[in-house]
Design a protein around this motif. Structure first.
Motif, PDB file in Angstrom:
ATOM      1  N   ILE A 227       0.885  -1.254  -0.136  1.00  0.00           N
ATOM      2  CA  ILE A 227       0.163  -0.058  -0.093  1.00  0.00           C
ATOM      3  C   ILE A 227       0.801   1.243  -0.067  1.00  0.00           C
ATOM      4  N   THR A 231       0.467   3.700  -3.296  1.00  0.00           N
ATOM      5  CA  THR A 231      -0.403   4.826  -2.809  1.00  0.00           C
ATOM      6  C   THR A 231       0.372   6.300  -2.667  1.00  0.00           C
ATOM      7  N   VAL A 246     -11.170   4.144   5.414  1.00  0.00           N
ATOM      8  CA  VAL A 246     -11.067   3.032   4.246  1.00  0.00           C
ATOM      9  C   VAL A 246     -12.368   3.017   3.539  1.00  0.00           C
ATOM     10  N   ARG A 251     -13.403   2.469  -3.164  1.00  0.00           N
ATOM     11  CA  ARG A 251     -12.090   1.997  -3.583  1.00  0.00           C
ATOM     12  C   ARG A 251     -11.453   3.339  -3.367  1.00  0.00           C
ATOM     13  N   GLN A 252     -11.593   4.040  -2.225  1.00  0.00           N
ATOM     14  CA  GLN A 252     -10.901   5.357  -1.836  1.00  0.00           C
ATOM     15  C   GLN A 252     -10.273   5.106  -0.365  1.00  0.00           C
ATOM     16  N   ILE A 253      -8.925   6.051  -0.247  1.00  0.00           N
ATOM     17  CA  ILE A 253      -8.547   5.924   1.205  1.00  0.00           C
ATOM     18  C   ILE A 253      -8.793   7.457   1.500  1.00  0.00           C
ATOM     19  N   GLU A 277      -7.286   7.236  -4.459  1.00  0.00           N
ATOM     20  CA  GLU A 277      -7.693   6.349  -5.325  1.00  0.00           C
ATOM     21  C   GLU A 277      -6.866   4.656  -5.074  1.00  0.00           C
ATOM     22  N   MET A 278      -7.471   3.636  -5.022  1.00  0.00           N
ATOM     23  CA  MET A 278      -6.946   2.256  -4.950  1.00  0.00           C
ATOM     24  C   MET A 278      -6.999   1.756  -6.367  1.00  0.00           C
ATOM     25  N   SER A 279      -5.725   1.287  -6.661  1.00  0.00           N
ATOM     26  CA  SER A 279      -5.452   0.396  -7.779  1.00  0.00           C
ATOM     27  C   SER A 279      -6.180  -1.010  -7.178  1.00  0.00           C
ATOM     28  N   VAL A 282      -4.020  -2.715  -4.518  1.00  0.00           N
ATOM     29  CA  VAL A 282      -4.014  -1.943  -3.280  1.00  0.00           C
ATOM     30  C   VAL A 282      -5.449  -2.457  -2.818  1.00  0.00           C
ATOM     31  N   TYR A 283      -6.462  -2.439  -3.712  1.00  0.00           N
ATOM     32  CA  TYR A 283      -7.660  -2.704  -2.993  1.00  0.00           C
ATOM     33  C   TYR A 283      -7.843  -4.261  -2.537  1.00  0.00           C
ATOM     34  N   PHE A 286      -6.066  -4.265   1.008  1.00  0.00           N
ATOM     35  CA  PHE A 286      -7.043  -3.889   1.925  1.00  0.00           C
ATOM     36  C   PHE A 286      -7.969  -5.024   2.525  1.00  0.00           C
TER      37      PHE A 286
END
Length: 404
Positions: A227, A231, A246, A251-253, A277-279, A282-283, A286
């Protein structure tokens, strides 16, 4: 002591003496001979006696002298300086004013800032300026203090860095400027510029190095570093990240907070307050991490559910991992730089990247990272060359057909 002297070019005698801190030279039409020197010496003795008694009237001896205007200006300035000095003596001591100022600023500062400024005051500023009247501190005092700081060894035994010295001087500047405004004197900090700080050392990891790190790192820290790498979150931001910030659905931090000195506080400025934004990797990281810590408060935490201590993680996980892989020792903050360079190299919009990083503009983005992504940001004319070759080839082919 004054003297009787003569001009080399004319041979005429003139008086040369000190009055009110100014060198005074008054010309005469008398030739240089013993008799005239004796007469002038008697006059000079009388002048110096009156100066010592405080009864000397310059205009009575030299009514048409050009020095009269200069002496009047000096007298006015001296009187103003005396008044200013007397008023400055009525100001509080630096320690009294500084502590009052900190107390007034508490309402708009975070606890971490109060702690930092208070430490700077107690360790550096009060020991040096504490007993002095704030209005009597001079520019020379400030410059001498800055010079002494440059000789003080830091924790590593080396001299304090320019950045550290600037941080120590910042509250001093603010205190002196505020005192000058309140008590109506000229701030001694006027005209003093911050020391020049070397540019940030950017040493991002290559994608191959990132893959090696993620393959090798301890399983319980794989999601943490994945992450970070993808990110661009700062250490304080990811260590203080709570699950309520989260948003797996969108799909956002939501980067609204940071962990500073063990305390979760709002991000430092408006630019840092952002949604990252989460790729897909990364998603997925999480989602996997939620199975491990989702019942608690923090995304990454100790067994007790408390936030990670970045110093321990760096010493026990990060640096040993780099040594094991034979990679150059780099601070964990380089994961943030890595995210920026990977985004740029992938062709993402610079404006989007700037928002993800928490930068207000793209200026810093290109200034810091452009040399790491030559295919995107180089300015060597290759794109224009390809365009021209394509067009010229088309023209050449058409002209060839016409000649046929």
């Amino acid at each position: 002591m004054g003297s009787i002297r003569h001009r080399v070019d004319t041979g005429k005698l003139f008086f040369d003496f000190q009055y009110a801190g100014i060198r005074c030279r008054e010309q005469t039409t008398l030739d240089d001979n013993p008799s005239n020197r004796k007469k002038m010496q008697r006059v000079l003795d009388r002048i110096e006696e009156e100066i010592s008694l405080g009864t000397f009237d310059y205009a009575r001896y030299f009514p048409s002298s050009k020095m009269l205007e200069k002496l009047e200006v000096s007298r006015v300035q001296s009187r103003s300086a005396k008044i200013a000095s007397e008023e400055s003596e009525d100001t509080p001591t630096f320690e009294e004013f500084a502590l009052q100022w900190v107390d007034e600023m508490r309402v708009q500062w975070r606890n971490t800032q109060i702690k930092t400024v208070s430490n700077t005051l107690s360790k550096h500023l009060i020991p040096t300026f504490g007993k002095k009247r704030v209005g009597l501190i001079t520019k020379r005092d400030v410059m001498a203090f800055r010079s002494d700081l440059a000789k003080v060894p830091g924790r590593n035994g080396k001299a304090l860095s320019a950045s550290r010295i600037n941080h120590i001087l910042t509250p001093l500047r603010m205190i002196l400027n505020e005192a000058a405004n309140r008590y109506e004197f000229t701030s001694p900090y006027h005209g003093i510029k911050s020391l020049k700080v070397p540019r940030t050392d950017v040493q991002p990891f290559s994608l191959e190095e990132v893959e090696a790190i993620l393959r090798t790192v301890r399983a319980d820290f794989r999601n943490y570093y994945l992450i970070r790498f993808f990110t661009g979150l700062r250490t304080s931001e990811i260590d203080g990240l709570r699950w309520e910030k989260v948003d797996l659905q969108r799909r956002q931090i939501l980067v609204h907070e940071a962990l500073v000195d063990g305390e979760v506080v709002p991000t430092k400025n408006d630019g840092s307050f952002r949604a990252v934004e989460m790729s897909l990797p990364v998603y997925q990281a999480f989602q996997e991490q939620h199975l491990a810590t989702g019942q608690g408060n923090y995304v990454f935490c100790t067994r007790d559910g408390t936030p990670l201590q970045h110093g321990n993680v760096t010493k026990r996980v990060w640096y040993p991992l780099l040594r094991f892989l034979g990679l150059k020792r780099r601070r964990p903050y380089q994961t943030r730089h890595t995210a920026a360079t990977l985004w740029l190299a992938a062709g993402e919009s610079p404006e989007w990247i700037a928002r993800q990083m928490g930068h207000s503009t793209t200026e810093m983005l290109f200034r810091i990272y452009s040399r790491y992504v030559p295919n995107l940001t180089r300015q060597d004319g290759s794109a224009m060359e390809r365009l021209l070759l394509s067009r010229l080839a088309h023209v050449s082919t058409r002209e060839g057909h016409e000649h046929d």
